[in-house]
Enzyme design. Structure first.
Site, PDB file in Angstrom:
ATOM      1  N   LYS A  70       0.827  -1.200   0.000  1.00 24.45           N
ATOM      2  CA  LYS A  70       0.000   0.000   0.000  1.00 24.45           C
ATOM      3  C   LYS A  70       0.869   1.262   0.000  1.00 24.45           C
ATOM      4  O   LYS A  70       2.090   1.176   0.066  1.00 24.45           O
ATOM      5  CB  LYS A  70      -0.960  -0.030   1.200  1.00 24.45           C
ATOM      6  CG  LYS A  70      -1.956  -1.197   1.154  1.00 24.45           C
ATOM      7  CD  LYS A  70      -2.776  -1.220  -0.129  1.00 24.45           C
ATOM      8  CE  LYS A  70      -4.017  -2.075  -0.112  1.00 24.45           C
ATOM      9  NZ  LYS A  70      -3.913  -3.493   0.146  1.00 24.45           N
TER      10      LYS A  70
HETATM   11  C1  LIG Z   1      -5.242  -4.423   0.426  1.00 19.58           C
HETATM   12  C2  LIG Z   1      -6.722  -4.337   0.439  1.00 19.58           C
HETATM   13  C3  LIG Z   1      -7.486  -4.888   1.477  1.00 19.58           C
HETATM   14  C4  LIG Z   1      -6.901  -5.712   2.566  1.00 19.58           C
HETATM   15  O1  LIG Z   1      -5.948  -5.053   3.318  1.00 19.58           O
HETATM   16  P1  LIG Z   1      -5.018  -5.901   4.322  1.00 19.58           P
HETATM   17  O2  LIG Z   1      -4.428  -4.866   5.200  1.00 19.58           O
HETATM   18  O3  LIG Z   1      -4.006  -6.585   3.461  1.00 19.58           O
HETATM   19  O4  LIG Z   1      -5.895  -6.852   5.048  1.00 19.58           O
HETATM   20  C5  LIG Z   1      -8.853  -4.721   1.443  1.00 19.58           C
HETATM   21  N1  LIG Z   1      -9.450  -4.063   0.451  1.00 19.58           N
HETATM   22  C6  LIG Z   1      -8.767  -3.526  -0.565  1.00 19.58           C
HETATM   23  C7  LIG Z   1      -9.501  -2.782  -1.626  1.00 19.58           C
HETATM   24  C8  LIG Z   1      -7.376  -3.668  -0.625  1.00 19.58           C
HETATM   25  O5  LIG Z   1      -6.703  -3.186  -1.668  1.00 19.58           O
END
Ligand SMILES: *Cc1c(COP(=O)(O)O)cnc(C)c1O
Length: 366
Positions: free
Chosen positions: A187
């Site tokens: 992210k």
């Molecule tokens: C990455 C992501 C998640 C999950 O996030 P985590 O922290 O890896 O559990 C959920 N929704 C979207 C749209 C994502 O891109």
């Protein structure tokens, strides 16, 4: 050959180790501690969220949101079909049924029109909506918030990808009843793994904290009236989060700059259509996403791989997944069309303009 360029690799600010050392000095390696509070505070300061809770990831944050809102067995929960699976699995954890809503052509995010139509015509009223801000670009959030209020549907914003993105200068994640941000390794910021749940409603976050710490009652012994989860973030990872939050604005600006570079080098090409930004919004351009006409994305991904650059198709819509073959959905073909020729390009904040140029030269040769 130079190092591989990834879609979005971790990018440290330089203060992470310093803060981790402070955690070690205080011997507070356990979950909770000073840096968890600091991390929550920094997210509140930046986004304007009133209350925040640091947890192990955004998936667990969405799970807590559903639990707090009382979503359970047999309930219908609306979700964006054009999203990552982490948006949807918490619905299954609660024994509820996802109902997939298609995207609109302009924003690629959930169509407010389809959502409204569904709510006007459905036999069974959904309890909640989980709305994704795709690739860091704000959905039509004001309209969708209104629709949810009108129909009495709780709104959870999946802002996992959109930390730093705003609509009418208000941060995504702060419009709904609850919102989540992800700090996973890919992210815009990362704690290696982590998530933040936010809400204007203090009681929601208090309840979420209770469920996130094994639903332990406030007694000297371990007393349990309900079951919870072990979802709280460790103080060590929160220290990384505090250092990362210090450079968020810088990272958003760099992501947006990378997008501008792509646009510059791929300009005036009728075969390329970029994901757009709604008026009055500022996306974080987490990943530069585009559609290719008359070019097969497999060829592009393969050609970029040869110069050691990662690229990927867009998220495969959830209603197309075998896992959800029996789930309800409300579709008009938009997300399937975008998925068919959509691709996301390397958008790591460590990239240079020359990196982007080299990538574009490869794309233009496909
Ligand atoms: C990455 C992501 C998640 C999950 O996030 P985590 O922290 O890896 O559990 C959920 N929704 C979207 C749209 C994502 O891109």
């Amino acid at each position: 050959m130079r190092d591989r360029i990834y879609l979005s690799s971790p990018h440290m600010s330089g203060n992470e180790l310093k803060y981790i050392e402070k955690v070690f000095e205080s011997n507070y390696i356990a979950p909770l501690g000073e840096y968890v509070d600091k991390f929550e505070q920094s997210v509140k300061n930046y986004t304007g969220a009133k209350n925040a809770l640091a947890v192990i990831n955004a998936t667990s944050a969405i799970h807590l949101a559903l639990r707090v809102l009382g979503v359970g067995e047999g309930d219908d929960v609306l979700v964006s079909t054009f999203t990552f699976i982490g948006s949807v699995t918490p619905v299954l954890y609660q024994g509820a049924n996802p109902v997939f809503i298609d995207s609109d052509k302009e924003s690629w995010n959930m169509s407010a029109k389809l959502l409204n139509k569904y709510l006007l015509t459905c036999d069974k009223k959904p309890k909640a909506l989980i709305l994704t801000h795709l690739y860091g670009m704000s959905a039509d959030i004001k309209k969708i918030t209104e629709i949810c209020k009108l129909h009495g549907v709780f709104l959870i914003e999946d802002a996992a990808e959109s930390l730093g993105a705003t609509y009418d200068s208000q941060h995504t994640g702060t419009f709904g009843d609850l919102g989540v941000y992800s700090f996973n390794g890919n992210k815009i910021l990362t704690t290696s793994g982590g998530g933040i749940l936010v809400s204007e409603n203090k009681e929601y976050i208090k309840k979420a904290k209770y469920y996130a710490t094994q639903a332990r009652e406030d007694e000297i012994h371990y007393e349990h009236l309900e079951y919870g989860y072990n979802y709280r973030m460790s103080n060590v990872l929160a220290a990384i989060g505090v250092a990362q939050m210090e450079v968020l604005e810088e990272r958003v600006n760099k992501k947006r700059k990378i997008f501008e570079w792509y646009k510059e080098f791929l300009a005036d090409n009728d075969n390329i259509e970029f994901m757009s930004e709604l008026d009055n919004s500022r996306g974080n351009r987490w990943l530069t996403a585009l559609r290719l006409k008359n070019i097969d994305y497999h060829d592009v991904i393969e050609a970029l791989n040869k110069i050691n650059v990662e690229s990927r198709p867009l998220w495969k819509p959830m209603h197309m997944q075998v896992l959800f073959k029996d789930s309800k959905s409300y579709l008009d073909g938009t997300s399937e069309n975008i998925f068919a020729n959509g691709i996301c390009l390397a958008s790591s904040t460590t990239m240079s303009k020359d990196d982007v140029k080299a990538i574009c030269e490869v794309i233009l040769c496909c």
